[in-house]
Design a protein around this motif. Sequence first.
Motif, PDB file in Angstrom:
ATOM      1  N   ILE A  16       0.836  -1.209   0.000  1.00 55.25           N
ATOM      2  CA  ILE A  16       0.000   0.000   0.000  1.00 55.25           C
ATOM      3  C   ILE A  16       0.866   1.252   0.000  1.00 55.25           C
ATOM      4  CG2 ILE A  16      -1.868  -1.176   1.217  1.00 55.25           C
ATOM      5  CD1 ILE A  16      -0.119   1.342   3.213  1.00 55.25           C
ATOM      6  N   SER A  17       0.302   2.319  -0.509  1.00 59.70           N
ATOM      7  CA  SER A  17       0.950   3.630  -0.453  1.00 59.70           C
ATOM      8  C   SER A  17      -0.113   4.705  -0.676  1.00 59.70           C
ATOM      9  CB  SER A  17       2.051   3.751  -1.508  1.00 59.70           C
ATOM     10  OG  SER A  17       1.511   3.600  -2.809  1.00 59.70           O
ATOM     11  N   VAL A  18       0.107   5.841  -0.074  1.00 62.97           N
ATOM     12  CA  VAL A  18      -0.778   6.987  -0.270  1.00 62.97           C
ATOM     13  C   VAL A  18      -0.164   7.856  -1.360  1.00 62.97           C
ATOM     14  CG1 VAL A  18      -1.712   9.068   0.784  1.00 62.97           C
ATOM     15  CG2 VAL A  18      -1.628   6.947   2.102  1.00 62.97           C
ATOM     16  N   ILE A  19      -0.964   8.157  -2.396  1.00 61.60           N
ATOM     17  CA  ILE A  19      -0.420   8.899  -3.543  1.00 61.60           C
ATOM     18  C   ILE A  19      -1.324  10.098  -3.875  1.00 61.60           C
ATOM     19  CG2 ILE A  19       0.704   6.874  -4.494  1.00 61.60           C
ATOM     20  CD1 ILE A  19      -2.303   7.986  -6.343  1.00 61.60           C
ATOM     21  N   LEU A  23      -3.022  10.916   7.129  1.00 59.51           N
ATOM     22  CA  LEU A  23      -2.590  10.056   6.028  1.00 59.51           C
ATOM     23  C   LEU A  23      -1.660   8.956   6.532  1.00 59.51           C
ATOM     24  CD1 LEU A  23      -2.002  12.713   3.216  1.00 59.51           C
ATOM     25  CD2 LEU A  23      -3.907  11.117   3.440  1.00 59.51           C
ATOM     26  N   LYS A  24      -0.822   9.282   7.512  1.00 59.13           N
ATOM     27  CA  LYS A  24       0.031   8.263   8.106  1.00 59.13           C
ATOM     28  C   LYS A  24      -0.811   7.232   8.859  1.00 59.13           C
ATOM     29  CE  LYS A  24       4.510  10.539   8.626  1.00 59.13           C
ATOM     30  NZ  LYS A  24       5.564  10.964   9.591  1.00 59.13           N
ATOM     31  N   GLU A  25      -1.867   7.702   9.510  1.00 61.10           N
ATOM     32  CA  GLU A  25      -2.755   6.780  10.216  1.00 61.10           C
ATOM     33  C   GLU A  25      -3.427   5.835   9.226  1.00 61.10           C
ATOM     34  OE1 GLU A  25      -5.672   8.628  12.668  1.00 61.10           O
ATOM     35  OE2 GLU A  25      -6.661   6.741  13.188  1.00 61.10           O
ATOM     36  N   ILE A  26      -3.817   6.362   8.061  1.00 59.60           N
ATOM     37  CA  ILE A  26      -4.414   5.521   7.020  1.00 59.60           C
ATOM     38  C   ILE A  26      -3.437   4.421   6.620  1.00 59.60           C
ATOM     39  CG2 ILE A  26      -5.057   5.476   4.575  1.00 59.60           C
ATOM     40  CD1 ILE A  26      -6.432   8.154   4.985  1.00 59.60           C
ATOM     41  N   GLU A  27      -2.169   4.790   6.405  1.00 60.46           N
ATOM     42  CA  GLU A  27      -1.172   3.795   5.998  1.00 60.46           C
ATOM     43  C   GLU A  27      -0.985   2.723   7.061  1.00 60.46           C
ATOM     44  OE1 GLU A  27       1.948   5.870   2.948  1.00 60.46           O
ATOM     45  OE2 GLU A  27       2.226   6.322   5.066  1.00 60.46           O
ATOM     46  N   ARG A  28      -0.906   3.144   8.338  1.00 60.32           N
ATOM     47  CA  ARG A  28      -0.698   2.180   9.418  1.00 60.32           C
ATOM     48  C   ARG A  28      -1.887   1.228   9.548  1.00 60.32           C
ATOM     49  NH1 ARG A  28       1.382   6.702  12.319  1.00 60.32           N
ATOM     50  NH2 ARG A  28      -0.597   6.928  13.416  1.00 60.32           N
ATOM     51  N   MET A  29      -3.090   1.786   9.537  1.00 61.01           N
ATOM     52  CA  MET A  29      -4.278   0.962   9.726  1.00 61.01           C
ATOM     53  C   MET A  29      -4.536   0.072   8.509  1.00 61.01           C
ATOM     54  SD  MET A  29      -6.860   3.537  11.762  1.00 61.01           S
ATOM     55  CE  MET A  29      -7.997   2.193  12.124  1.00 61.01           C
ATOM     56  N   GLN A  59      -2.794  -1.481  18.251  1.00 60.55           N
ATOM     57  CA  GLN A  59      -2.185  -1.866  16.981  1.00 60.55           C
ATOM     58  C   GLN A  59      -1.411  -0.691  16.387  1.00 60.55           C
ATOM     59  OE1 GLN A  59      -2.534  -5.262  17.393  1.00 60.55           O
ATOM     60  NE2 GLN A  59      -2.758  -5.355  15.183  1.00 60.55           N
ATOM     61  N   ASN A  60      -2.002   0.509  16.460  1.00 56.36           N
ATOM     62  CA  ASN A  60      -1.328   1.702  15.953  1.00 56.36           C
ATOM     63  C   ASN A  60      -0.064   1.992  16.752  1.00 56.36           C
ATOM     64  OD1 ASN A  60      -3.291   2.082  14.018  1.00 56.36           O
ATOM     65  ND2 ASN A  60      -4.444   3.589  15.203  1.00 56.36           N
ATOM     66  N   PHE A  61      -0.132   1.750  18.058  1.00 60.93           N
ATOM     67  CA  PHE A  61       1.015   1.975  18.946  1.00 60.93           C
ATOM     68  C   PHE A  61       2.184   1.071  18.547  1.00 60.93           C
ATOM     69  CE2 PHE A  61       2.842   1.197  23.396  1.00 60.93           C
ATOM     70  CZ  PHE A  61       3.636   2.332  23.355  1.00 60.93           C
ATOM     71  N   GLY A  96       2.627  -0.337  15.595  1.00 57.21           N
ATOM     72  CA  GLY A  96       3.081   0.100  14.281  1.00 57.21           C
ATOM     73  C   GLY A  96       3.922   1.357  14.342  1.00 57.21           C
ATOM     74  N   PHE A  97       3.543   2.270  15.244  1.00 60.36           N
ATOM     75  CA  PHE A  97       4.290   3.513  15.430  1.00 60.36           C
ATOM     76  C   PHE A  97       5.711   3.214  15.895  1.00 60.36           C
ATOM     77  CE2 PHE A  97       5.630   6.677  18.656  1.00 60.36           C
ATOM     78  CZ  PHE A  97       5.762   7.799  17.855  1.00 60.36           C
ATOM     79  N   ILE A  98       5.861   2.357  16.909  1.00 55.27           N
ATOM     80  CA  ILE A  98       7.189   2.017  17.431  1.00 55.27           C
ATOM     81  C   ILE A  98       8.006   1.277  16.382  1.00 55.27           C
ATOM     82  CG2 ILE A  98       8.460   0.702  19.168  1.00 55.27           C
ATOM     83  CD1 ILE A  98       6.096   1.116  21.062  1.00 55.27           C
ATOM     84  N   ASN A  99       7.417   0.255  15.783  1.00 56.33           N
ATOM     85  CA  ASN A  99       8.156  -0.562  14.821  1.00 56.33           C
ATOM     86  C   ASN A  99       8.599   0.245  13.604  1.00 56.33           C
ATOM     87  OD1 ASN A  99       7.806  -2.728  16.509  1.00 56.33           O
ATOM     88  ND2 ASN A  99       6.193  -3.700  15.291  1.00 56.33           N
ATOM     89  N   GLY A 100       7.736   1.169  13.159  1.00 58.72           N
ATOM     90  CA  GLY A 100       8.069   1.984  11.994  1.00 58.72           C
ATOM     91  C   GLY A 100       9.274   2.870  12.240  1.00 58.72           C
ATOM     92  N   TRP A 101       9.266   3.566  13.371  1.00 60.56           N
ATOM     93  CA  TRP A 101      10.381   4.464  13.683  1.00 60.56           C
ATOM     94  C   TRP A 101      11.651   3.691  14.014  1.00 60.56           C
ATOM     95  CZ3 TRP A 101      10.906   9.114  12.146  1.00 60.56           C
ATOM     96  CH2 TRP A 101       9.802   9.974  12.030  1.00 60.56           C
TER      97      TRP A 101
END
Length: 448
Positions: A5-8, A65-71, A362-364, A366-371
């Motif tokens: 996925i990607s936001v474009i 938009l970042k939340e959309i990508e994570r979810m 789940q967002n939490f 994803g937030f940690i793992n992403g950074w």
Amino acid sequence: MSATISVILDTRRAKQTNKYPVKLRVTFQRTTEYYPTIFDLTQADWNKLSATRLSNELQSKKDKLKEIERMATTAILEICPFVFTEFEKIFIKDHPFFKQRKTKEVSFESNGDSFDYSPFYKKFPLLLKPLGTPGFISYSYTIQIKKLLREGRIGTAVNYHCSYRSLKKFRGDVMFHQITPTYLVEFENLLKQRELSKTTIGMYIRPLRAIFNEAIEDGIIKREKCYPFGKRKYRIPTSRNVKKALELSDIEKIYFYKCNPNEPGEQQAKDYWLFSYFGNGMNPKDIANLRYKNIDGDYLIFERSKTENSLRSDPKPITVFLNEDMKAIIERWGNKNKSANNYIFPILEPGLTPLRQYELNQNFVGFINGWMKTILSNLGIDKKATTYVARHTFSTVLKRSGASTEFIQEALGHTDLKTTESYLGSFGREMKKDIAQRLTSFKKEAQL
């Protein structure tokens, strides 16, 4: 192979406002679908999203938009195997950040159950279908998923729903007696052809075994006639994954890594990861659920969320020594209102539904793992530093430094009573403090 996925920014046709629609692009097996969001941006504003300083309006859109990508990433992982229509049902439909097509309202019978399942329809489309007939797996899966939702066990319910979808994709909604050892071997072989690991295959089949046991308990089927599991029948595959812990030298690099001051998320994620590592490899869900009442002087005392159902009658609290780094992280990111019942960190808030808590947890993660992926890339460390790696690294570092296996089992809050029961509670606080100090031994070495 999973979907990407990607936001474009779709610049093919500008609107009268000279703005372009922002869309979510999903690609799977050379097929691509575009889902329009409610956001429109000019080309100039789109280019600004990568800048460090943004207006409040642009920053808000960037965060959403970042939340959309994570979810969306989380939703894709829950669809096994991936199907666009399923993705649209569980993620796009009724999502406030996406433009919606008109759909026909679906009604269903409540079957005498007064619990409101409507908030779960998007994530669990099985609930929208008629309950069906006892003897079919859809009936028992639906009953079990509803039970889990009533208990607030959203993650486990997701696993069951994923298991059912995969089985239904294989050969439809079959009856229990049709699921033979041969059926299960063929199902396993199909999953292997899709290059799924033994661990993932087990995650699909174990819920089915539990469903069989529930159906036997409820008198729907008889064990001696159609139970396909056990010796000389079908055995669920297991594997011993090679768990990759970070070396202490890697922890040192992470600890002394200078975060970008223009990216507060980087520092926050690093702090939460270190908090997990220092805190007995604490699970992110447990971090999110910590309250100030869990602090007792220089110690954190809490019960693992994972054991709240398995050990309801005799939960074993975990005691963690709060080192100076953990205290600093609490001061830096914790809620300023330190009343006993308030959450320590602003991840959750009172009054949330179990479903919303699950989504935020789940967002939490994803937030940690992403950074942390970004941080390790910047450090040139070709390893993963997920929240699970933090937990495994904690146990590995202690083991290598001489801590007993029994102590580590207690520190991690394992629920295997056969190996830990006689040891739980036998380690004093001073020993916990001494063991906790070993986690930062690299700090002393760096000062020499």
